[in-house]
Write a protein that holds these residues in place. Structure first.
Motif, PDB file in Angstrom:
ATOM      1  N   PHE A 149       0.883  -1.173   0.000  1.00 19.03           N
ATOM      2  CA  PHE A 149       0.000   0.000   0.000  1.00 19.03           C
ATOM      3  C   PHE A 149       0.916   1.217   0.000  1.00 19.03           C
ATOM      4  CE2 PHE A 149      -2.684   3.266   1.765  1.00 19.03           C
ATOM      5  CZ  PHE A 149      -3.973   2.955   1.369  1.00 19.03           C
ATOM      6  N   LEU A 150       0.872   1.952  -1.097  1.00 13.82           N
ATOM      7  CA  LEU A 150       1.835   3.023  -1.313  1.00 13.82           C
ATOM      8  C   LEU A 150       1.129   4.365  -1.398  1.00 13.82           C
ATOM      9  CD1 LEU A 150       4.782   3.818  -2.769  1.00 13.82           C
ATOM     10  CD2 LEU A 150       3.434   3.527  -4.820  1.00 13.82           C
ATOM     11  N   THR A 151       1.581   5.335  -0.623  1.00 13.43           N
ATOM     12  CA  THR A 151       1.064   6.690  -0.840  1.00 13.43           C
ATOM     13  C   THR A 151       2.147   7.496  -1.540  1.00 13.43           C
ATOM     14  OG1 THR A 151       1.890   7.810   1.126  1.00 13.43           O
ATOM     15  CG2 THR A 151      -0.154   6.569   1.367  1.00 13.43           C
ATOM     16  N   THR A 152       1.732   8.328  -2.423  1.00 11.75           N
ATOM     17  CA  THR A 152       2.719   9.121  -3.151  1.00 11.75           C
ATOM     18  C   THR A 152       2.050  10.353  -3.758  1.00 11.75           C
ATOM     19  OG1 THR A 152       4.393   9.073  -4.900  1.00 11.75           O
ATOM     20  CG2 THR A 152       2.396   7.791  -5.309  1.00 11.75           C
ATOM     21  N   HIS A 153       2.845  11.368  -4.012  1.00  5.76           N
ATOM     22  CA  HIS A 153       2.324  12.409  -4.885  1.00  5.76           C
ATOM     23  C   HIS A 153       3.193  12.536  -6.123  1.00  5.76           C
ATOM     24  CE1 HIS A 153       4.749  14.901  -1.972  1.00  5.76           C
ATOM     25  NE2 HIS A 153       5.280  15.257  -3.112  1.00  5.76           N
ATOM     26  N   TYR A 154       4.068  11.504  -6.318  1.00  3.22           N
ATOM     27  CA  TYR A 154       4.830  11.428  -7.563  1.00  3.22           C
ATOM     28  C   TYR A 154       4.011  10.619  -8.569  1.00  3.22           C
ATOM     29  CZ  TYR A 154       8.991  13.069  -5.109  1.00  3.22           C
ATOM     30  OH  TYR A 154       9.886  13.800  -4.393  1.00  3.22           O
ATOM     31  N   ILE A 155       3.524  11.294  -9.594  1.00  2.00           N
ATOM     32  CA  ILE A 155       2.688  10.664 -10.601  1.00  2.00           C
ATOM     33  C   ILE A 155       3.376   9.458 -11.235  1.00  2.00           C
ATOM     34  CG2 ILE A 155       1.675  11.056 -12.893  1.00  2.00           C
ATOM     35  CD1 ILE A 155       0.219  12.451 -10.615  1.00  2.00           C
ATOM     36  N   GLU A 156       4.647   9.671 -11.617  1.00  2.00           N
ATOM     37  CA  GLU A 156       5.356   8.603 -12.338  1.00  2.00           C
ATOM     38  C   GLU A 156       5.592   7.384 -11.449  1.00  2.00           C
ATOM     39  OE1 GLU A 156       8.604  11.604 -11.154  1.00  2.00           O
ATOM     40  OE2 GLU A 156       6.447  11.524 -11.433  1.00  2.00           O
ATOM     41  N   GLU A 157       5.667   7.636 -10.128  1.00  2.00           N
ATOM     42  CA  GLU A 157       5.849   6.531  -9.178  1.00  2.00           C
ATOM     43  C   GLU A 157       4.618   5.616  -9.210  1.00  2.00           C
ATOM     44  OE1 GLU A 157       8.282   6.984  -5.545  1.00  2.00           O
ATOM     45  OE2 GLU A 157       6.337   7.010  -4.551  1.00  2.00           O
ATOM     46  N   ALA A 158       3.444   6.228  -9.116  1.00  2.88           N
ATOM     47  CA  ALA A 158       2.203   5.449  -9.157  1.00  2.88           C
ATOM     48  C   ALA A 158       2.045   4.753 -10.508  1.00  2.88           C
ATOM     49  CB  ALA A 158       1.017   6.362  -8.882  1.00  2.88           C
ATOM     50  N   GLU A 159       2.349   5.481 -11.588  1.00  4.30           N
ATOM     51  CA  GLU A 159       2.210   4.908 -12.934  1.00  4.30           C
ATOM     52  C   GLU A 159       3.110   3.701 -13.119  1.00  4.30           C
ATOM     53  OE1 GLU A 159       1.379   8.868 -15.527  1.00  4.30           O
ATOM     54  OE2 GLU A 159       2.706   7.402 -16.438  1.00  4.30           O
ATOM     55  N   PHE A 160       4.348   3.837 -12.651  1.00  2.00           N
ATOM     56  CA  PHE A 160       5.354   2.794 -12.862  1.00  2.00           C
ATOM     57  C   PHE A 160       5.087   1.563 -11.993  1.00  2.00           C
ATOM     58  CE2 PHE A 160       9.435   0.793 -11.789  1.00  2.00           C
ATOM     59  CZ  PHE A 160       9.915   0.503 -13.068  1.00  2.00           C
ATOM     60  N   LEU A 161       4.640   1.818 -10.752  1.00  2.00           N
ATOM     61  CA  LEU A 161       4.590   0.719  -9.791  1.00  2.00           C
ATOM     62  C   LEU A 161       3.224   0.047  -9.641  1.00  2.00           C
ATOM     63  CD1 LEU A 161       6.653   2.292  -6.839  1.00  2.00           C
ATOM     64  CD2 LEU A 161       7.369   0.390  -8.292  1.00  2.00           C
ATOM     65  N   ALA A 162       2.151   0.848  -9.712  1.00  2.00           N
ATOM     66  CA  ALA A 162       0.882   0.359  -9.153  1.00  2.00           C
ATOM     67  C   ALA A 162       0.095  -0.553 -10.081  1.00  2.00           C
ATOM     68  CB  ALA A 162       0.027   1.552  -8.767  1.00  2.00           C
ATOM     69  N   ASP A 163      -0.540  -1.574  -9.473  1.00  7.74           N
ATOM     70  CA  ASP A 163      -1.536  -2.375 -10.192  1.00  7.74           C
ATOM     71  C   ASP A 163      -2.834  -1.582 -10.286  1.00  7.74           C
ATOM     72  OD1 ASP A 163       0.166  -4.606 -10.353  1.00  7.74           O
ATOM     73  OD2 ASP A 163      -0.294  -5.115  -8.283  1.00  7.74           O
ATOM     74  N   ARG A 164      -3.187  -0.929  -9.166  1.00  7.93           N
ATOM     75  CA  ARG A 164      -4.371  -0.067  -9.158  1.00  7.93           C
ATOM     76  C   ARG A 164      -4.032   1.222  -8.412  1.00  7.93           C
ATOM     77  NH1 ARG A 164      -9.480  -2.173  -6.705  1.00  7.93           N
ATOM     78  NH2 ARG A 164      -8.095  -3.121  -5.178  1.00  7.93           N
ATOM     79  N   VAL A 165      -4.769   2.254  -8.750  1.00  4.77           N
ATOM     80  CA  VAL A 165      -4.539   3.561  -8.133  1.00  4.77           C
ATOM     81  C   VAL A 165      -5.869   4.119  -7.630  1.00  4.77           C
ATOM     82  CG1 VAL A 165      -3.796   5.951  -8.555  1.00  4.77           C
ATOM     83  CG2 VAL A 165      -2.593   4.073  -9.682  1.00  4.77           C
ATOM     84  N   ALA A 166      -5.833   4.700  -6.424  1.00  5.25           N
ATOM     85  CA  ALA A 166      -7.009   5.452  -5.949  1.00  5.25           C
ATOM     86  C   ALA A 166      -6.623   6.916  -5.921  1.00  5.25           C
ATOM     87  CB  ALA A 166      -7.413   4.987  -4.561  1.00  5.25           C
ATOM     88  N   PHE A 167      -7.481   7.752  -6.463  1.00  2.00           N
ATOM     89  CA  PHE A 167      -7.283   9.199  -6.357  1.00  2.00           C
ATOM     90  C   PHE A 167      -8.005   9.681  -5.111  1.00  2.00           C
ATOM     91  CE2 PHE A 167      -6.959   9.901 -11.245  1.00  2.00           C
ATOM     92  CZ  PHE A 167      -5.631   9.514 -11.209  1.00  2.00           C
ATOM     93  N   LEU A 168      -7.284  10.368  -4.265  1.00  2.00           N
ATOM     94  CA  LEU A 168      -7.875  10.867  -3.023  1.00  2.00           C
ATOM     95  C   LEU A 168      -7.897  12.387  -3.072  1.00  2.00           C
ATOM     96  CD1 LEU A 168      -8.764   9.621  -0.239  1.00  2.00           C
ATOM     97  CD2 LEU A 168      -6.508  10.255   0.597  1.00  2.00           C
ATOM     98  N   ASP A 169      -9.034  12.945  -2.760  1.00  2.00           N
ATOM     99  CA  ASP A 169      -9.146  14.409  -2.739  1.00  2.00           C
ATOM    100  C   ASP A 169     -10.053  14.813  -1.586  1.00  2.00           C
ATOM    101  OD1 ASP A 169      -8.732  17.043  -3.681  1.00  2.00           O
ATOM    102  OD2 ASP A 169     -10.690  16.994  -4.665  1.00  2.00           O
ATOM    103  N   GLN A 170      -9.552  15.653  -0.723  1.00  2.00           N
ATOM    104  CA  GLN A 170     -10.314  16.160   0.430  1.00  2.00           C
ATOM    105  C   GLN A 170     -10.981  15.038   1.224  1.00  2.00           C
ATOM    106  OE1 GLN A 170     -12.851  19.208  -1.303  1.00  2.00           O
ATOM    107  NE2 GLN A 170     -11.264  20.737  -0.947  1.00  2.00           N
ATOM    108  N   GLY A 171     -10.217  13.976   1.463  1.00  2.00           N
ATOM    109  CA  GLY A 171     -10.698  12.899   2.318  1.00  2.00           C
ATOM    110  C   GLY A 171     -11.651  11.924   1.650  1.00  2.00           C
ATOM    111  N   ARG A 172     -11.784  12.014   0.317  1.00  2.00           N
ATOM    112  CA  ARG A 172     -12.676  11.089  -0.400  1.00  2.00           C
ATOM    113  C   ARG A 172     -11.928  10.447  -1.559  1.00  2.00           C
ATOM    114  NH1 ARG A 172     -16.616  15.213   0.176  1.00  2.00           N
ATOM    115  NH2 ARG A 172     -18.272  14.566   1.581  1.00  2.00           N
ATOM    116  N   ILE A 173     -12.283   9.198  -1.875  1.00  2.00           N
ATOM    117  CA  ILE A 173     -11.742   8.565  -3.079  1.00  2.00           C
ATOM    118  C   ILE A 173     -12.611   9.016  -4.245  1.00  2.00           C
ATOM    119  CG2 ILE A 173     -11.403   6.378  -4.285  1.00  2.00           C
ATOM    120  CD1 ILE A 173     -10.612   5.131  -1.633  1.00  2.00           C
ATOM    121  N   VAL A 174     -11.996   9.686  -5.196  1.00  2.79           N
ATOM    122  CA  VAL A 174     -12.783  10.203  -6.326  1.00  2.79           C
ATOM    123  C   VAL A 174     -12.680   9.298  -7.558  1.00  2.79           C
ATOM    124  CG1 VAL A 174     -12.774  12.610  -5.586  1.00  2.79           C
ATOM    125  CG2 VAL A 174     -10.886  11.760  -6.979  1.00  2.79           C
ATOM    126  N   ALA A 175     -11.694   8.402  -7.566  1.00  5.08           N
ATOM    127  CA  ALA A 175     -11.587   7.430  -8.661  1.00  5.08           C
ATOM    128  C   ALA A 175     -10.697   6.283  -8.209  1.00  5.08           C
ATOM    129  CB  ALA A 175     -10.992   8.080  -9.904  1.00  5.08           C
TER     130      ALA A 175
END
Lengths: 278, 245
Positions: free
Chosen positions: A186-212
């Protein structure tokens, strides 16, 4: 497996999480992406028992983090955002203390340390005081420490923050290697390329909610494949296209002040929330 | 999960070992100054309770050192919590709150007993050799247990380094000077004595001094110290969860 149900965290004056529902499957590398203050670290702190839950529940491999905290703590290793190693102790001593905290017999802890130091390519630093290591080396020691007790889940809170590009790539390779051994990450990041390179799935979090929540490919495909950044009156506008030809065709009428590039996760985040991941 | 205390204690001892020479110098400076200034220079011809002032002073200094050094574990926890964030390593480990408290309290007691022993060694060149018997050490163990437990509780409750410094100034320093360390309490008015008998250090200083002088120690002093130690230890366990946000 990580299960989060209707998770809410309220502080005195702020609502950090506003109802998170999430399942991370065993062996998955899951990225939690969002700007500063979105609630990424709060989620990790709740899952690791560092912060109390206001409403909702969370379970790690079936163990409730609030009601069965000791059993839940045996499931995971944590790489925190800040380097919290004992700088007056050696690399070996830091790892040994962690092994003792996780009730490892001394002999097997020592064997595990030798294995992990070789794994992170720092065997020669075994007896070096942590304060004499570089930032990248300390990050790798943090990862080794989190893996000492062979956890099934690994939490990585901004694991490559503040590192240069070369060292960041090295950390990514290490994270991939860990996932290949069956660890849920379970990885938190604000490096876009990190999530793109590593993740099987990504959750977008904004103001305490998952938006995608989806694979990086699906999240990006939702807005198109190509982007054109255009400078209009000192403001950057971005338009999305399904093909490079469409983008070039649109740009044909423009003189300058534009760039065509492939769509990335930042674009997907921007189109959903209207803000950048900073 | 209680065995986790060994890991907490082990970590503190590794750090103590690495810093021991520097710490011993720090532990020696103040007592040495008190011994020279108050005990040797000012109190050379003073006799209290049929003992030279130096002989009177050293058990008091030992009790005081056991208090201050046991309480100092709170500053170490404070730094680990707010500055290095190492406290999170304990919070995320599968160990109970009681195990964590026990490990830290024992570490505080170890520091306290080492610092106390150092004062006894410092007394030798001044020609002071008292009776360091079982009751003497029992009083020190109980006193250090009281203050190490209080230190852990305080370290869990405070919210910043500044709070820690304030507590030291408001509680520990006055107690160090008024808890029977430097003078017999019967030199004070009765009402002041009543107040000072509420302080654990007063009972520790009395118990340490009585046993060092070879007198029959007062069981009440030990009972009071043991009771406060038990309550303080319980308080420390109850406060660990307060450190979570």
């Amino acid at each position: 497996m990580i299960e989060i149900v209707d998770l809410v965290k309220e502080y005195k004056t702020t609502k950090a999480l506003r109802g998170i529902d999430l399942v991370v499957n065993s062996g998955e590398l899951f990225a939690y992406l969002g700007p500063n203050g979105a609630g990424k670290t709060t989620t990790i702190r709740i899952l690791t028992g560092l912060t109390r839950i206001t409403v909702g529940r969370a379970r790690l491999n079936g163990h409730d983090v609030a009601k069965e905290s000791l059993a839940a703590k045996q499931q995971y290793g944590l790489v925190p955002q800040h380097i919290n190693l004992d700088s007056d102790l050696t690399v070996f001593e830091n790892l040994l203390v962690h092994g003792c905290l996780h009730h490892m017999p001394r002999r097997s802890a020592k064997q595990r340390i030798d294995h992990l130091l070789s794994y992170i390519d720092l065997s020669e630093k075994r007896d070096t005081l942590v304060k004499h290591l570089s930032g990248g080396m300390k990050r790798r020691v943090l990862i080794a420490r989190a893996l000492m007790h062979a956890p099934k889940i690994l939490f990585l809170d901004e694991p490559s923050v503040g590192l240069d590009a070369n060292i960041r790539r090295r950390i990514w390779a290490l994270i991939k290697k860990i996932q290949q051994e069956g660890v849920t990450i379970f990885l938190t990041t604000h490096y876009i390329e990190e999530a793109e390179f590593l993740a099987d799935r990504v959750a977008f979090l904004d103001q305490g909610r998952i938006v995608a929540l989806d694979t990086p490919q699906n999240l990006m495909a939702g807005i198109g494949s190509w982007a054109m950044d255009q400078l209009v009156a000192d403001n950057m506008h971005t338009l999305y296209f399904h093909s490079q030809e469409d983008a070039k065709h649109y740009a044909a009428g423009l003189k300058n002040g534009f760039a065509i590039r492939r769509v990335n996760l930042e674009d997907a985040f921007l189109s959903l929330t209207g803000k950048k991941v900073i | 999960m209680m065995r986790g205390w060994m890991a907490v204690y082990f970590r503190e001892m590794l750090i103590l070992r690495r810093r021991l020479s520097r710490l011993m110098i720090a532990w020696a400076v103040s007592p040495l100054l008190y011994l020279v200034a108050f005990g040797y220079a000012m109190g050379k011809n003073v006799v209290i309770q049929e003992h030279s002032y130096l002989e009177f002073l050293i058990p008091g200094l030992v009790a005081m050192a056991s208090m201050t050094q046991a309480f100092a574990i709170g500053s170490e926890i404070n730094i680990a919590r707010f500055y290095w964030h190492i406290f999170e390593e304990f919070q995320t480990a599968p160990i109970s709150n009681a195990a964590y408290v026990l490990g830290e309290v024992l570490a505080g007691m170890t520091r306290a007993l080492l610092a106390s022993g150092l004062i006894l060694i410092l007394g030798i060149p001044f020609g002071v050799l008292l009776s360091y018997n079982l009751f003497f050490w029992l009083a020190l163990v109980l006193n250090s247990l009281v203050f190490a437990s209080l230190a852990v509780a305080v370290a869990m409750l405070i919210q910043s380094h500044a709070d820690q410094a304030l507590l030291n100034s408001l509680i520990i320093t006055p107690m160090a000077f008024l808890g029977g360390t430097f003078f017999p309490l019967d030199h004070l008015p009765w009402w002041a004595q009543k107040i000072l008998y509420l302080l654990p250090l007063t009972h520790a200083a009395q118990a340490v001094r009585a046993s060092a002088f070879g007198a029959q120690p007062n069981v009440v002093d030990y009972l009071i110290l043991a009771t406060i130690a038990g309550l303080a230890f319980l308080l420390a366990i109850l406060t660990v969860n307060r450190a979570r946000d």
